[in-house]
Design a protein around this motif. Structure first.
Motif, mmCIF file in Angstrom:
data_model
loop_
_atom_site.group_PDB
_atom_site.id
_atom_site.type_symbol
_atom_site.label_atom_id
_atom_site.label_comp_id
_atom_site.label_asym_id
_atom_site.label_seq_id
_atom_site.Cartn_x
_atom_site.Cartn_y
_atom_site.Cartn_z
ATOM 1 N N ASP A 129 0.787 -1.054 -0.028
ATOM 2 C CA ASP A 129 0.029 -0.063 -0.105
ATOM 3 C C ASP A 129 0.683 1.262 -0.123
ATOM 4 N N LYS A 130 2.222 1.207 0.520
ATOM 5 C CA LYS A 130 2.893 2.313 0.590
ATOM 6 C C LYS A 130 3.479 2.512 -0.889
ATOM 7 N N HIS A 131 3.786 1.663 -1.361
ATOM 8 C CA HIS A 131 4.260 1.590 -2.645
ATOM 9 C C HIS A 131 3.276 2.280 -3.553
ATOM 10 N N VAL A 132 1.984 1.601 -3.490
ATOM 11 C CA VAL A 132 0.901 2.061 -4.522
ATOM 12 C C VAL A 132 0.607 3.550 -4.247
ATOM 13 N N GLY A 133 0.813 3.974 -2.830
ATOM 14 C CA GLY A 133 0.408 5.292 -2.547
ATOM 15 C C GLY A 133 1.379 6.387 -3.170
ATOM 16 N N LEU A 134 2.573 6.010 -2.988
ATOM 17 C CA LEU A 134 3.584 6.755 -3.606
ATOM 18 C C LEU A 134 3.654 7.099 -5.236
ATOM 19 N N MET A 135 3.150 5.942 -5.703
ATOM 20 C CA MET A 135 3.001 5.798 -7.109
ATOM 21 C C MET A 135 1.838 6.734 -7.768
ATOM 22 N N SER A 136 0.793 6.724 -6.849
ATOM 23 C CA SER A 136 -0.314 7.592 -7.051
ATOM 24 C C SER A 136 -0.167 9.038 -6.999
ATOM 25 N N ASP A 137 0.606 9.449 -6.156
ATOM 26 C CA ASP A 137 1.311 10.607 -5.785
ATOM 27 C C ASP A 137 1.932 11.274 -6.962
ATOM 28 N N VAL A 138 2.981 10.423 -7.418
ATOM 29 C CA VAL A 138 3.913 10.568 -8.375
ATOM 30 C C VAL A 138 3.443 10.680 -9.968
ATOM 31 N N GLN A 139 2.605 9.708 -10.075
ATOM 32 C CA GLN A 139 2.326 9.532 -11.692
ATOM 33 C C GLN A 139 0.817 9.175 -11.787
ATOM 34 N N GLY A 140 0.098 8.839 -10.661
ATOM 35 C CA GLY A 140 -1.242 8.467 -10.897
ATOM 36 C C GLY A 140 -1.428 6.936 -10.971
ATOM 37 N N PHE A 141 -2.630 6.400 -10.880
ATOM 38 C CA PHE A 141 -2.584 4.919 -10.934
ATOM 39 C C PHE A 141 -3.685 4.694 -12.275
ATOM 40 N N GLY A 142 -3.227 4.021 -13.309
ATOM 41 C CA GLY A 142 -3.715 3.937 -14.480
ATOM 42 C C GLY A 142 -4.419 2.393 -14.493
ATOM 43 N N ASP A 143 -4.843 2.034 -15.770
ATOM 44 C CA ASP A 143 -5.508 0.592 -16.168
ATOM 45 C C ASP A 143 -4.265 -0.525 -16.427
ATOM 46 N N ALA A 144 -2.891 -0.089 -16.576
ATOM 47 C CA ALA A 144 -1.879 -1.168 -16.765
ATOM 48 C C ALA A 144 -1.904 -1.854 -15.594
ATOM 49 N N PRO A 145 -1.370 -3.161 -15.648
ATOM 50 C CA PRO A 145 -0.763 -4.014 -14.394
ATOM 51 C C PRO A 145 0.051 -3.159 -13.403
ATOM 52 N N PRO A 146 -0.362 -3.261 -12.298
ATOM 53 C CA PRO A 146 0.337 -2.369 -11.246
ATOM 54 C C PRO A 146 1.851 -2.458 -11.322
ATOM 55 N N THR A 147 2.411 -3.770 -11.372
ATOM 56 C CA THR A 147 4.109 -3.603 -11.333
ATOM 57 C C THR A 147 4.365 -3.117 -12.646
ATOM 58 N N ALA A 148 3.649 -3.036 -13.814
ATOM 59 C CA ALA A 148 4.294 -2.589 -15.103
ATOM 60 C C ALA A 148 4.254 -1.116 -14.948
ATOM 61 N N GLN A 149 3.295 -0.528 -14.369
ATOM 62 C CA GLN A 149 3.085 0.937 -13.987
ATOM 63 C C GLN A 149 4.179 1.326 -12.873
#
Length: 393
Positions: A129-149
């Protein structure tokens, strides 16, 4: 004084697509028997076993090794995401080095499902959740597989920082396919051109489909032992572990708003530094490397984190072909995760198997001439990184 740890037996099965493989216990037992046969020792001599897998019920390690024998030994199940196999190896090495055992088996296996990785438990805190949260802050969260994002985002950050061409990432996949074409254990043996790789569907800039590792089923194993045990068995000049380090996430992972940091760059750099210091050797002493190329972006970043080239110089390193035969290093002669495949629990021990073959001079068409020192890098988000240096005198 710690004891020298030898790798006297290795084995793996050919990697397969989900749905085409044997059950996990069949694959795992085959890999374990192959490693024992390679070592020339009976299962009865094994005092402990560490069994790694990510997707499976509790005690799958026991069920797999029951196919090999019912000897009553401790069997410890290990799950450390994509670094699971090398974590099992790390624990086996510690048992020998610390004088707790003379002969230990490390086993890794995975029976994966089709499609991108997904969480199995949705009713509790996700460990990422911390990794996903940082990613969402930096670049957003799209439709691609999370690890690919995540890894694609790290590659994009690097590309913007240094002006790196998208084709540079594709060159890594081109190399991986070329290497895998000579590996009978690899999932993908078909050579692809750079044009074909770049023309495949985009997953997440700068990654195209052929720049992402596939879901894979497989198993691999290694038998480790002490010097005294090797001597009693008459084993001459075995491969040995010169140094090994495991690291986890550090403050920069979440503190610098960087996708490069978030996907484990600093974990890798720290583990590599520890290994070089302990071994008294540097990257310049290495000939062959198996590193964690789950995506081409991660291979590029890992070149710099391991010190194979300086920061910002990975593009030149790639186009100069210093990452393949005839260059400074041969990286992923097996084809790596991109082409050999990535059964999560097995990957670390499959890397170990390839490097042991290389140091023995038994890698057939993939053999790296003059290889005496080898380096292994296995990364798991969430996080864990294991770097291992092997030697043969």
């Amino acid at each position: 004084m710690s004891r020298r740890v030898n790798v006297i037996g290795v084995g793996m099965v050919k990697f397969q697509k989900p749905g085409a493989s044997d059950d996990y216990n069949v694959m795992a037992a085959k890999a374990a028997r192959t490693a024992l046969e390679d070592a020339g020792v009976p299962y009865e001599d094994v005092e402990e076993a560490y069994a790694g897998y990510v997707y499976g019920d509790s005690t799958c390690g026991q069920r797999a090794l029951y196919e090999v024998g019912l000897s009553g030994i401790p069997i410890v199940n290990v799950n450390n995401n994509c670094a699971t196999g090398s974590t099992a190896l790390y624990l086996a090495r510690q048992a020998i080095e610390g004088g707790l055992a003379e002969c230990v088996l490390a086993l890794g296996f995975e029976q994966m499902e089709k499609g991108a990785l997904a969480s199995k438990f949705t009713d509790r805190t996700n460990p990422m959740d911390k990794h996903v949260g940082l990613m969402s802050d930096v670049q957003g969260f799209g439709d691609a597989p999370p690890t690919a994002q995540m890894f694609g985002g790290a590659g994009r950050e690097y590309r913007w920082k240094y002006g790196t061409k998208r084709e540079t990432f594709g060159k890594i996949a081109e190399k991986a396919r070329k290497h895998a074409s000579k590996n009978p254990y690899a999932l993908f043996n078909q050579v692809l051109s750079l044009d074909e790789i770049m023309a495949s569907p985009e997953v997440f800039d700068p990654l195209t489909r052929y720049q992402c590792c596939p879901p894979t089923c497989g198993a691999a194993a290694a038998v480790l032992c002490s010097e005294d045990y090797a001597r009693r068995k008459g084993i001459q000049n075995p491969v040995w572990i010169a140094a090994q380090a495991m690291t986890t996430d550090v403050p920069s992972v979440f503190g610098e708003q960087s996708m490069i940091k978030m996907i484990g760059y600093d974990m890798t750099a720290l583990a590599a530094k520890k290994v070089y210091q302990k071994a008294g050797l540097g990257p310049e002493d290495v000939k062959v490397v198996e590193l964690h190329d789950c995506f081409t972006a991660n291979e590029l970043l890992t070149y710099e984190a391991l010190g194979l080239c300086k920061e910002g110089e990975a593009e030149k390193f790639i186009w100069d072909e210093d990452n393949t035969y005839g260059g400074k290093y041969v990286t992923n002669p097996s084809g790596g995760l991109l082409s050999k495949g990535h059964p999560l629990g097995a990957t670390g021990l499959a890397q170990c198997t390839e490097l042991v073959w290389q140091l023995r001079g038994k890698a057939d068409q993939r053999q790296v001439e003059g290889a005496k020192v080898a380096l292994q890098h296995n990364l798991g988000l969430g996080g864990a990184c294991v770097v291992t240096m092997y030697r043969r005198d």
